[in-house]
Design a protein around this motif. Structure first.
Motif, PDB file in Angstrom:
ATOM      1  N   ARG A  59       0.894  -1.195   0.090  1.00 16.18           N
ATOM      2  CA  ARG A  59      -0.062  -0.083  -0.126  1.00 16.18           C
ATOM      3  C   ARG A  59       0.879   1.148   0.018  1.00 16.18           C
ATOM      4  O   ARG A  59       0.702   2.420  -0.759  1.00 16.18           O
TER       5      ARG A  59
ATOM      6  N   ASN B 261      -7.597  -5.431   8.223  1.00 18.85           N
ATOM      7  CA  ASN B 261      -7.373  -4.244   9.130  1.00 18.85           C
ATOM      8  C   ASN B 261      -5.840  -4.005   9.074  1.00 18.85           C
ATOM      9  O   ASN B 261      -5.186  -4.821   8.847  1.00 18.85           O
ATOM     10  N   ASN B 262      -5.592  -2.923   9.778  1.00 17.83           N
ATOM     11  CA  ASN B 262      -4.170  -2.394   9.799  1.00 17.83           C
ATOM     12  C   ASN B 262      -3.307  -3.391  10.591  1.00 17.83           C
ATOM     13  O   ASN B 262      -2.173  -3.659   9.761  1.00 17.83           O
TER      14      ASN B 262
ATOM     15  N   ARG C 244      -2.585  -6.332   7.935  1.00 19.02           N
ATOM     16  CA  ARG C 244      -1.927  -5.835   7.021  1.00 19.02           C
ATOM     17  C   ARG C 244      -0.514  -5.446   7.236  1.00 19.02           C
ATOM     18  O   ARG C 244       0.347  -5.684   6.397  1.00 19.02           O
ATOM     19  N   ASN C 245      -0.018  -5.344   8.466  1.00 18.32           N
ATOM     20  CA  ASN C 245       1.366  -5.171   8.791  1.00 18.32           C
ATOM     21  C   ASN C 245       2.192  -6.676   8.830  1.00 18.32           C
ATOM     22  O   ASN C 245       3.410  -6.370   8.965  1.00 18.32           O
TER      23      ASN C 245
END
Lengths: 167, 290
Positions: B83, B104-105, B108-109
């Motif tokens: 992203r 969610n964040n 995604r990490n």
């Protein structure tokens, strides 16, 4: 990674991890999760367990600065990494401006989501010190508050970012 | 929730990792971000004898542009890395946007593009846009490397062509191309942490107002992501108009076979396919790679 087998043949592994600035060397089984290493091995119980499936975000910690769900990270995968938990947010006995702001804005109801919320917000403000409200909402979108206190949580993060905190 | 017991290995090279997977057999699984396999293990849906962590294969985290070849994304690049990558945004902002719509964040990490593909969930967000852009994937195993187009990579829900004995997905290549626009739009029940009810990706090559080429890929409406070739044929070589795109949407409905589940009925999904195909085509035609 070298396994150490005991008399029963159970394999354990040595993991070196920095938590809130302190170095720890812990011997764990492969199936130990980071959240269990933090809570059970080094007694940092501020990191909460909620869904344990990566949906709720209550176990959020910063792994090398990035928010992750500690329930979905093997302790062994954190070997050599830097972890920040809620216990490492206050410095020198002083609450962080985010913590102060959460208290001032009544952004805490039952408190269970708060450690994760603070760490997600902390990561946001480190990367983006002046976020917009949609950016704040996006940053905490992986943290569920079942008291549904989102309005005050967003208000608290915005206030911390704009410096309107009476520290 | 505790994980079952397993052995853990963290090889230092790709060759070592494939050799280890061959030696340990198909009961051993590679571990990338862990956001899928650890959930499966907690739910009792997987119990690998060993996890072979790929975390030391740092060369597989690379994202770069290779002139003449295209955008090369290492299989271990995380969704947030994709992203936020300037190279991705510069060439295919649509891929960056699709990565942002995923989970969610926190997930995604950790989650990786390779893991997202190999898990082969029909509602996955990255396959439609990658297939629309003609991506191919490279796998390395004990017998060397092979490359397949992503559109023939998936064989069913949670099934793909990767060999369970020692093969590891290494990179995804989005070829240098003459497409003028692409996009992925998703309908989820929430903005965050929601699986796609329907996801539609489009890529078009425009010549003024004439659509020279189009690729439409539908997610979450069949066992695997579907290339709606019939729908593309309806619009190729024609001057675009809202009516034409509506016609493409109607044709796309005939290309899918959705199921009814807790997120939506098959009828609802079909109607979403019509509307989202139309919208995704219009976005790619009028706004470029977004």
């Amino acid at each position: 990674m070298q396994a150490i087998a005991d008399k029963q043949g159970v394999k354990r592994y040595l993991v070196d991890v920095t938590v809130n600035g302190d170095d720890y060397s812990v011997v764990v089984k492969a199936n130990t999760l980071l959240v269990n290493l933090l809570r059970d091995e080094i007694d940092l119980t501020g990191t909460k367990k909620g869904c344990e499936l990566g949906d709720c975000g209550s176990c959020t910690v910063l792994l090398d600065g990035k928010p992750v769900d500690a329930c979905l990270v093997l302790a062994l995968e954190a070997d050599g990494c830097d972890v920040i938990t809620i216990e490492g947010v206050a410095q020198h006995g002083e609450l962080d401006k985010l913590q102060r702001s959460f208290a001032d804005n009544a952004a805490i109801q039952c408190g269970y989501c708060t450690p994760g919320m603070i760490l997600s917000a902390k990561a946001l403000l480190t990367r983006n010190p002046k976020p917009t409200e949609p950016e704040v909402r996006a940053a905490i979108s992986g943290n569920l508050c079942r008291c549904t206190g989102y309005v005050n949580i967003v208000k608290a993060v915005m206030a911390a970012a704009s410096g309107e905190v009476t520290a | 929730m505790y994980l079952p017991d397993f052995d853990y290995y963290a090889p230092e090279s790709l060759a070592e990792a494939t050799a280890l997977l061959v030696e340990l057999g198909p009961a051993a699984k590679p571990l990338a971000g862990g956001t899928d396999i650890l959930v499966k293990m907690k739910n009792g849906l997987a119990s690998p004898s060993a996890l072979v962590s790929l975390k030391n294969l740092t060369e597989l985290r690379d994202i770069r542009w290779e002139p003449g070849r295209g955008l090369v994304i290492g299989a271990l690049a995380t969704h947030n890395q994709i992203r936020d990558s300037e190279v991705v945004q510069q060439h295919f902002l649509s891929i960056s946007q699709a990565a942002h719509q995923l989970a969610n964040n926190q997930i995604r990490n950790r989650g990786t593009i390779g893991g997202n593909l190999v898990n082969a969930i029909p509602s996955a967000d990255l396959p439609p846009i990658l297939i629309a852009l003609g991506a191919s994937v490279t796998m390395v195993g004990p017998d060397g490397a092979r490359t397949v187009p992503l559109e023939s990579f998936f064989t069913g829900p949670s099934c793909c062509v990767i060999e369970p004995e020692g093969e590891i997905l290494t990179e995804i290549v989005i070829p240098e191309q003459d497409t003028t626009g692409s996009t992925y739009i998703k309908f989820g029940l929430r903005k965050s942490g929601a699986l796609a009810v329907v996801g539609v990706a489009t890529a078009v090559t425009m010549d003024g107002d004439v659509i020279r080429k189009a690729r439409i890929c539908l997610g979450a409406v069949y066992k695997v992501p579907v290339l709606a070739e019939e729908a593309a044929k309806v619009i190729e070589g024609k001057t675009w108009s809202d009516e034409l795109l509506e016609q493409a949407g109607r044709t796309a409905v005939g290309c899918c076979l959705p199921i009814s589940d807790i997120r939506g009925s098959d009828e609802y999904r079909r109607d979403l396919v019509r509307v989202f195909t139309r919208r995704a085509l219009k976005r790619a035609i009028t706004q470029g790679h977004v």
